[in-house]
Design a protein around this motif. Structure first.
Motif, PDB file in Angstrom:
ATOM      1  N   VAL A  95     -16.833   2.330 -25.890  1.00  0.00           N
ATOM      2  CA  VAL A  95     -15.458   2.251 -25.379  1.00  0.00           C
ATOM      3  C   VAL A  95     -14.843   0.895 -25.706  1.00  0.00           C
ATOM      4  O   VAL A  95     -13.681   0.808 -26.136  1.00  0.00           O
ATOM      5  CB  VAL A  95     -15.421   2.522 -23.867  1.00  0.00           C
ATOM      6  CG1 VAL A  95     -14.013   2.274 -23.303  1.00  0.00           C
ATOM      7  CG2 VAL A  95     -15.856   3.954 -23.569  1.00  0.00           C
ATOM      8  N   ASP A  96     -15.601  -0.176 -25.508  1.00  0.00           N
ATOM      9  CA  ASP A  96     -15.092  -1.514 -25.824  1.00  0.00           C
ATOM     10  C   ASP A  96     -14.786  -1.654 -27.307  1.00  0.00           C
ATOM     11  O   ASP A  96     -13.783  -2.275 -27.702  1.00  0.00           O
ATOM     12  CB  ASP A  96     -16.113  -2.582 -25.404  1.00  0.00           C
ATOM     13  CG  ASP A  96     -16.278  -2.667 -23.885  1.00  0.00           C
ATOM     14  OD1 ASP A  96     -15.360  -2.200 -23.173  1.00  0.00           O
ATOM     15  OD2 ASP A  96     -17.308  -3.188 -23.425  1.00  0.00           O
ATOM     16  N   GLU A  97     -15.638  -1.065 -28.149  1.00  0.00           N
ATOM     17  CA  GLU A  97     -15.400  -1.123 -29.586  1.00  0.00           C
ATOM     18  C   GLU A  97     -14.137  -0.344 -29.968  1.00  0.00           C
ATOM     19  O   GLU A  97     -13.347  -0.795 -30.802  1.00  0.00           O
ATOM     20  CB  GLU A  97     -16.608  -0.557 -30.337  1.00  0.00           C
ATOM     21  CG  GLU A  97     -16.472  -0.621 -31.854  1.00  0.00           C
ATOM     22  CD  GLU A  97     -17.684  -0.043 -32.564  1.00  0.00           C
ATOM     23  OE1 GLU A  97     -17.676  -0.011 -33.804  1.00  0.00           O
ATOM     24  OE2 GLU A  97     -18.645   0.372 -31.876  1.00  0.00           O
ATOM     25  N   LEU A  98     -13.950   0.815 -29.333  1.00  0.00           N
ATOM     26  CA  LEU A  98     -12.726   1.593 -29.584  1.00  0.00           C
ATOM     27  C   LEU A  98     -11.493   0.791 -29.200  1.00  0.00           C
ATOM     28  O   LEU A  98     -10.499   0.750 -29.940  1.00  0.00           O
ATOM     29  CB  LEU A  98     -12.771   2.899 -28.791  1.00  0.00           C
ATOM     30  CG  LEU A  98     -13.782   3.961 -29.236  1.00  0.00           C
ATOM     31  CD1 LEU A  98     -13.840   5.100 -28.222  1.00  0.00           C
ATOM     32  CD2 LEU A  98     -13.438   4.496 -30.615  1.00  0.00           C
ATOM     33  N   GLU A  99     -11.559   0.147 -28.041  1.00  0.00           N
ATOM     34  CA  GLU A  99     -10.405  -0.631 -27.575  1.00  0.00           C
ATOM     35  C   GLU A  99     -10.120  -1.799 -28.505  1.00  0.00           C
ATOM     36  O   GLU A  99      -8.960  -2.101 -28.793  1.00  0.00           O
ATOM     37  CB  GLU A  99     -10.658  -1.124 -26.154  1.00  0.00           C
ATOM     38  CG  GLU A  99      -9.453  -1.800 -25.525  1.00  0.00           C
ATOM     39  CD  GLU A  99      -9.678  -2.118 -24.057  1.00  0.00           C
ATOM     40  OE1 GLU A  99      -8.681  -2.358 -23.336  1.00  0.00           O
ATOM     41  OE2 GLU A  99     -10.854  -2.123 -23.637  1.00  0.00           O
ATOM     42  N   SER A 100     -11.178  -2.443 -29.001  1.00  0.00           N
ATOM     43  CA  SER A 100     -10.973  -3.563 -29.924  1.00  0.00           C
ATOM     44  C   SER A 100     -10.363  -3.107 -31.243  1.00  0.00           C
ATOM     45  O   SER A 100      -9.715  -3.897 -31.941  1.00  0.00           O
ATOM     46  CB  SER A 100     -12.304  -4.277 -30.185  1.00  0.00           C
ATOM     47  OG  SER A 100     -13.211  -3.434 -30.885  1.00  0.00           O
ATOM     48  N   ASN A 101     -10.565  -1.812 -31.576  1.00  0.00           N
ATOM     49  CA  ASN A 101      -9.982  -1.261 -32.810  1.00  0.00           C
ATOM     50  C   ASN A 101      -8.596  -0.666 -32.583  1.00  0.00           C
ATOM     51  O   ASN A 101      -8.042  -0.019 -33.471  1.00  0.00           O
ATOM     52  CB  ASN A 101     -10.903  -0.184 -33.388  1.00  0.00           C
ATOM     53  CG  ASN A 101     -12.200  -0.754 -33.910  1.00  0.00           C
ATOM     54  OD1 ASN A 101     -12.258  -1.914 -34.340  1.00  0.00           O
ATOM     55  ND2 ASN A 101     -13.264   0.046 -33.887  1.00  0.00           N
TER      56      ASN A 101
END
Length: 462
Positions: free
Chosen positions: A43-49
């Motif tokens: 989820v954090d990676e998705l948000e950073s993208n």
């Protein structure tokens, strides 16, 4: 057996089960902690993208709309056409029929009246299309499964279709060609700059293909016009951009695994019937992995060709591994990402894949209808089989559906009349063997499908 041996076995039976239970609990809790951490990392990676991962972010992404003077011009035009079309709200019998030239059309006087009233609005549409004014649609998202716009741009295309029917009946092929081109351009503009949800796109494309396809039933177009129409169908991407919220984004926003808890809260009773004790981090992680793999598959595989057996097996293995990794004792009997879990979380694949394949199959059917009419115009008769279309540039892939089935086709002995249908050679389980090899209208079962799934060329009205 000695006293010492008996004492050892006693201790084994006394302490063994609790130790095993403790190991299982430790393994299960550790696995849940790992899965939960991995889920949050994704989820954090998705948000950073830049992918929206909360309902607020989705609202800001999809519902933000700053109207401009140009976009308001499209809305005003759409509203005006919608009001005009209220004149036909109660429907004039036969108004939506596509009637060839020299055949009676009782609704023609009303169609001419509507066309006369619509001319100023159509001229305004021409101006906006020529100015390359974008169409941006404001969206509201009432729930995680739906996006809605109040802009009724379908009325613009409906009016163009009515204009096309009138031009077709009057024998004005040049105007008819310009109208289907304009309808296609308008649909492309809406899809590219404004976006539609996948279902709305499918409806829009289906209606456009249907109008083009029906115009092939009778002799109307010349060879050059048919080649131009064929180019429109073959070279254009009619899907446009989708306004649908990304499935991965939608899931993590509406089904979050709360950081203060390791269980997903219930959203409706459907979830309670599947997850008796709540869904765990393992389930949430498996759901995200499933959605990501699903999206990659739909992007990687081209539905315009038949997939090989090996490709299907590879996909089954990939999704099977996700299911195996999600097996969990906590949610017995629903201890894995099985069909019930996928359905209650609405992450099943069939609907998205169905829309994609239906779009392609509609395109195949329409393209071959144009090829058949082009062959007839150039040769004075229809080909004996679809293989005859190879002489004008078609090949077997052009009349093959996504299932690998080929369109059914038959021409009369003199080549004056022909029929095309959509399920050659593959009977349904409830149908008599071989029935797929004859048109629906001649079947003893399923004749009612003739109106939707077969089309006749140069067939005289009975």
């Amino acid at each position: 057996m000695s006293y010492r041996a008996t004492d050892v076995w006693y201790r084994v039976w006394m302490w063994g089960p609790p130790v095993l239970v403790l190991i299982a609990i430790t393994w299960g809790v550790g696995r849940e902690y790992w899965a939960t951490s991995r889920y949050h990392a994704i989820v954090d990676e998705l948000e950073s993208n830049g992918v929206p991962v909360t309902t607020t972010q989705i609202r800001d992404r999809y519902e933000s709309f700053e109207p401009t003077n140009e976009s308001l011009e499209w809305k005003e035009l759409s509203d005006a056409v919608s009001i005009l079309r209220e004149m036909s709200r109660d429907s004039v019998k036969g108004l939506s029929d596509l009637v060839p030239p020299n055949e009676p059309w009782p609704a023609k006087p009303f169609a001419e009246l509507m066309s006369e009233q619509a001319q100023p609005l159509l001229e305004k549409m021409d101006t906006l299309l020529a100015k390359d004014v974008p169409i941006r649609l404001p969206y509201t998202i009432p729930n995680r499964y739906m996006s809605v716009t109040q802009y009724l741009f379908s009325s613009l295309q409906d009016q163009l279709n009515d204009e096309f029917r009138l031009a077709y009946h009057n024998g004005d092929s040049e105007r008819a060609l310009s109208l289907i081109q304009k309808s296609r351009d308008l649909g492309q503009r809406i899809g590219d700059s404004g976006g539609l949800n996948n279902y709305s796109q499918q409806i829009r494309n289906r209606d456009w293909f249907a109008v083009v396809r029906k115009s092939m039933k009778a002799e109307f177009w010349d060879a050059n016009q048919l080649r131009e129409i064929r180019k429109m169908i073959g070279d254009s991407d009619l899907s446009g951009a989708s306004s649908d919220v990304d499935p991965v984004s939608r899931f993590v926003a509406w089904e979050p695994l709360k950081r203060q808890s390791y269980f997903v809260t219930y959203e409706d009773e459907g979830e309670r019937s599947v997850f008796f004790f709540g869904a765990t981090g393992v389930h949430a992680l498996a759901a995200v992995e499933w959605l990501q793999a699903d999206r990659e598959e739909l992007e990687d595989h081209n539905v315009t060709r038949k997939r090989t057996k090996r490709e299907r097996e590879e996909d089954q293995e990939r999704f099977g591994e996700i299911v195996d990794r999600s097996r969990n004792w906590v949610s017995v009997p629903y201890a894995t990402m099985n069909l019930d879990v996928r359905q209650v979380w609405r992450i099943s694949r069939p609907n998205r894949l169905r829309l994609q394949t239906q779009q392609h199959n509609q395109k195949v059917w329409t393209l071959i209808a144009v090829y058949l009419r082009e062959y007839q115009v150039e040769n004075g008769e229809f080909p004996k089989s679809l293989d005859g279309l190879q002489s004008i540039g078609a090949n077997s892939n052009d009349w093959t559906l996504t299932t690998g089935e080929q369109l059914g086709y038959r021409a009369d002995s003199d080549g004056a009349t022909a029929v095309l249908w959509t399920d050659a050679g593959t009977p349904h389980p409830t149908e008599e063997r071989g029935i797929g090899r004859i048109p629906y209208s001649e079947r003893t079962y399923g004749a009612g499908r003739a109106e939707r799934y077969e089309m006749w060329f140069n067939r005289k009205a009975e």
